[in-house]
Design a protein around this motif. Structure first.
Motif, PDB file in Angstrom:
ATOM      1  N   PRO A  81    -105.821 -57.557 -59.662  1.00 14.75           N
ATOM      2  CA  PRO A  81    -104.750 -57.059 -58.794  1.00 14.75           C
ATOM      3  C   PRO A  81    -104.310 -58.118 -57.797  1.00 14.75           C
ATOM      4  CG  PRO A  81    -106.864 -56.189 -58.080  1.00 14.75           C
ATOM      5  CD  PRO A  81    -107.128 -56.931 -59.354  1.00 14.75           C
ATOM      6  N   ARG A  82    -103.008 -58.204 -57.566  1.00 18.65           N
ATOM      7  CA  ARG A  82    -102.462 -59.208 -56.658  1.00 18.65           C
ATOM      8  C   ARG A  82    -101.757 -58.604 -55.449  1.00 18.65           C
ATOM      9  NH1 ARG A  82    -105.611 -63.210 -57.795  1.00 18.65           N
ATOM     10  NH2 ARG A  82    -105.155 -64.378 -59.705  1.00 18.65           N
ATOM     11  N   THR A  83    -101.115 -57.441 -55.645  1.00 12.78           N
ATOM     12  CA  THR A  83    -100.333 -56.865 -54.552  1.00 12.78           C
ATOM     13  C   THR A  83    -100.460 -55.357 -54.547  1.00 12.78           C
ATOM     14  OG1 THR A  83     -98.700 -58.649 -54.805  1.00 12.78           O
ATOM     15  CG2 THR A  83     -98.054 -56.758 -53.470  1.00 12.78           C
ATOM     16  N   LEU A  84    -100.643 -54.797 -53.347  1.00 11.46           N
ATOM     17  CA  LEU A  84    -100.670 -53.354 -53.131  1.00 11.46           C
ATOM     18  C   LEU A  84     -99.364 -52.926 -52.470  1.00 11.46           C
ATOM     19  CD1 LEU A  84    -102.048 -50.502 -52.564  1.00 11.46           C
ATOM     20  CD2 LEU A  84    -102.815 -51.525 -50.404  1.00 11.46           C
ATOM     21  N   ILE A  95    -103.584 -58.979 -52.220  1.00 13.59           N
ATOM     22  CA  ILE A  95    -104.961 -58.573 -52.514  1.00 13.59           C
ATOM     23  C   ILE A  95    -105.803 -59.788 -52.858  1.00 13.59           C
ATOM     24  CG2 ILE A  95    -106.419 -57.195 -54.041  1.00 13.59           C
ATOM     25  CD1 ILE A  95    -103.995 -55.388 -54.538  1.00 13.59           C
ATOM     26  N   ASP A  96    -106.981 -59.868 -52.246  1.00 16.19           N
ATOM     27  CA  ASP A  96    -107.950 -60.932 -52.533  1.00 16.19           C
ATOM     28  C   ASP A  96    -109.196 -60.324 -53.165  1.00 16.19           C
ATOM     29  OD1 ASP A  96    -106.285 -62.790 -51.191  1.00 16.19           O
ATOM     30  OD2 ASP A  96    -107.181 -62.236 -49.269  1.00 16.19           O
ATOM     31  N   PRO A  97    -109.803 -60.991 -54.153  1.00 15.93           N
ATOM     32  CA  PRO A  97    -111.077 -60.489 -54.685  1.00 15.93           C
ATOM     33  C   PRO A  97    -112.187 -60.694 -53.665  1.00 15.93           C
ATOM     34  CG  PRO A  97    -110.509 -62.597 -55.692  1.00 15.93           C
ATOM     35  CD  PRO A  97    -109.325 -62.191 -54.861  1.00 15.93           C
ATOM     36  N   VAL A  98    -113.064 -59.696 -53.528  1.00 16.91           N
ATOM     37  CA  VAL A  98    -114.207 -59.799 -52.616  1.00 16.91           C
ATOM     38  C   VAL A  98    -115.455 -59.353 -53.359  1.00 16.91           C
ATOM     39  CG1 VAL A  98    -112.812 -59.443 -50.536  1.00 16.91           C
ATOM     40  CG2 VAL A  98    -113.830 -57.464 -51.689  1.00 16.91           C
ATOM     41  N   ALA A  99    -116.598 -59.715 -52.810  1.00 17.40           N
ATOM     42  CA  ALA A  99    -117.865 -59.395 -53.459  1.00 17.40           C
ATOM     43  C   ALA A  99    -118.809 -58.739 -52.443  1.00 17.40           C
ATOM     44  CB  ALA A  99    -118.466 -60.659 -54.063  1.00 17.40           C
ATOM     45  N   VAL A 100    -120.096 -59.054 -52.569  1.00 13.94           N
ATOM     46  CA  VAL A 100    -121.114 -58.482 -51.691  1.00 13.94           C
ATOM     47  C   VAL A 100    -121.822 -59.609 -50.959  1.00 13.94           C
ATOM     48  CG1 VAL A 100    -123.231 -57.091 -51.602  1.00 13.94           C
ATOM     49  CG2 VAL A 100    -121.431 -56.523 -53.236  1.00 13.94           C
ATOM     50  N   ALA A 101    -121.973 -59.466 -49.665  1.00 16.27           N
ATOM     51  CA  ALA A 101    -122.656 -60.472 -48.854  1.00 16.27           C
ATOM     52  C   ALA A 101    -124.171 -60.370 -49.050  1.00 16.27           C
ATOM     53  CB  ALA A 101    -122.295 -60.288 -47.381  1.00 16.27           C
ATOM     54  N   ASP A 102    -124.900 -61.340 -48.504  1.00 15.32           N
ATOM     55  CA  ASP A 102    -126.348 -61.375 -48.657  1.00 15.32           C
ATOM     56  C   ASP A 102    -127.041 -60.149 -48.076  1.00 15.32           C
ATOM     57  OD1 ASP A 102    -126.117 -63.808 -49.889  1.00 15.32           O
ATOM     58  OD2 ASP A 102    -126.535 -64.983 -48.077  1.00 15.32           O
ATOM     59  N   GLY A 116    -108.818 -56.326 -49.765  1.00 14.53           N
ATOM     60  CA  GLY A 116    -109.750 -56.913 -50.715  1.00 14.53           C
ATOM     61  C   GLY A 116    -109.991 -55.999 -51.901  1.00 14.53           C
ATOM     62  N   TRP A 117    -110.038 -56.568 -53.073  1.00 18.74           N
ATOM     63  CA  TRP A 117    -110.430 -55.827 -54.275  1.00 18.74           C
ATOM     64  C   TRP A 117    -111.899 -56.108 -54.530  1.00 18.74           C
ATOM     65  CZ3 TRP A 117    -110.846 -58.485 -59.418  1.00 18.74           C
ATOM     66  CH2 TRP A 117    -111.358 -57.611 -60.399  1.00 18.74           C
ATOM     67  N   TYR A 118    -112.719 -55.064 -54.507  1.00 19.39           N
ATOM     68  CA  TYR A 118    -114.139 -55.208 -54.806  1.00 19.39           C
ATOM     69  C   TYR A 118    -114.273 -55.560 -56.282  1.00 19.39           C
ATOM     70  CZ  TYR A 118    -119.106 -53.954 -55.089  1.00 19.39           C
ATOM     71  OH  TYR A 118    -120.467 -53.967 -55.288  1.00 19.39           O
ATOM     72  N   ARG A 119    -114.586 -56.826 -56.560  1.00 15.42           N
ATOM     73  CA  ARG A 119    -114.472 -57.326 -57.927  1.00 15.42           C
ATOM     74  C   ARG A 119    -115.562 -56.818 -58.867  1.00 15.42           C
ATOM     75  NH1 ARG A 119    -117.552 -61.894 -59.158  1.00 15.42           N
ATOM     76  NH2 ARG A 119    -118.658 -62.882 -57.420  1.00 15.42           N
TER      77      ARG A 119
END
Length: 227
Positions: A81-84, A95-102, A116-119
Motif C-alpha cells: 500500500p502506498r496511499t490511504l 503509507i510507509d511499511p513498519v515492523a516491530v521494535a525490539d 504505517g502499514w504493519y508489514r
C-alpha cells in the motif's frame, strides 16, 4: 466627598460579572486551549509527546512467524500500500511499511502526516485477513495527525488504498471501537485469516501523563467492497 455610585454604575458592574460567569462556564465546558502534542477515538486531540506514544502493542513478528497463513514479511512490491484516502473527509496520507521494535511494540511513522502499514499483516487485496494501518493522533510541534479524523468516520464511508502497482483496493467502514492499549494485541485487529478487512488504529484518551500517556486505541474496521 466621593459621589455614590449611580444606577448605571451598578448595572455596568452586574453586566461585567455576568460576562465573567459566562466565560468561566465556557472555559470549564470546553477546557483550556489545547496545544498539539506528539503522539500516535470517544476521542479528541489531547496532549502526548513521549516515546511511549510512538508505538502500539502488536503481536511480535517472531511470535506470529509460526502461525498458519502468515503473509511474507516481504510481500510482492506491487501489492504494497502506498496511499490511504478517506473520500468523504477528503483526507489522504502516504503509507510507509513498519515492523516491530525490539521491545515488541509496533512502530509508527514519526511524521503525523503519514501512516504505517504493519508489514506482517496481509497487504490490501490479499483476499483474507486484516490489513493494519497505524498513525499518530497528534504530534508535539507538528500539530494533529492525519488519523485524528477517525473520530469523524461514519458507517459506509469509502476508504481507498492505492497500491504500488497503481491499482486501488476499495473498502467501506463497518465499525469503530475503543480498546485498552494492553488489549490491542488480543483485540482481533491482527487477524491473518477470515474476511478481507482494513484496520485503522490510532490513540485515544484518556491521556494520563503519569501512566504512560494515552490509555486506549481507537480501531476503525472497513470491509473490502465486493467481498
Amino acid at each position: 466627598m466621593i459621589p455614590k455610585p449611580t444606577r448605571w454604575v451598578y448595572l455596568a458592574a452586574l453586566a461585567v460579572a455576568v460576562a465573567g460567569l459566562v466565560l468561566s462556564t465556557v472555559w470549564l465546558v470546553l477546557g483550556a486551549p489545547r496545544r498539539a502534542a506528539d503522539g500516535p477515538a470517544d476521542f479528541g486531540p489531547r496532549h502526548a509527546g513521549t516515546e511511549s506514544h510512538s508505538r502500539s502493542s502488536a503481536p511480535p513478528a517472531s511470535a506470529s512467524a509460526t502461525r498458519p497463513g502468515r503473509p511474507s514479511a516481504n510481500p510482492s512490491r506491487t501489492a504494497r500500500p502506498r496511499t490511504l484516502t478517506i473520500s468523504r473527509l477528503r483526507a489522504t496520507a502516504p503509507i510507509d511499511p513498519v515492523a516491530v521494535a525490539d521491545d515488541g511494540q509496533m512502530e509508527i511513522p514519526e511524521d503525523p502526516r503519514r501512516v504505517g502499514w504493519y508489514r506482517f499483516s496481509p497487504p490490501p487485496g490479499s483476499g483474507q485477513g486484516s490489513t493494519v494501518l497505524v498513525g499518530h493522533v497528534d504530534s508535539d510541534g507538528r500539530g494533529l495527525g492525519v488519523l485524528v479524523i477517525l473520530n469523524r468516520v461514519r458507517s459506509g464511508d469509502q476508504v481507498l488504498i492505492k497500491r504500488a502497482d497503481g491499482t486501488t483496493v476499495e473498502y467501506h467502514v463497518t465499525s469503530r471501537r475503543t480498546v485498552g492499549k494492553s488489549r490491542l494485541a488480543q483485540s482481533g485487529a491482527f487477524a491473518l485469516d477470515g474476511p478481507a478487512v482494513l484496520t485503522l488504529i490510532t490513540c485515544t484518551g484518556p491521556y494520563l501523563p503519569g501512566a504512560g500517556g494515552y490509555q486506549n486505541n481507537l480501531i476503525v474496521t472497513a470491509v473490502e467492497t465486493g467481498s
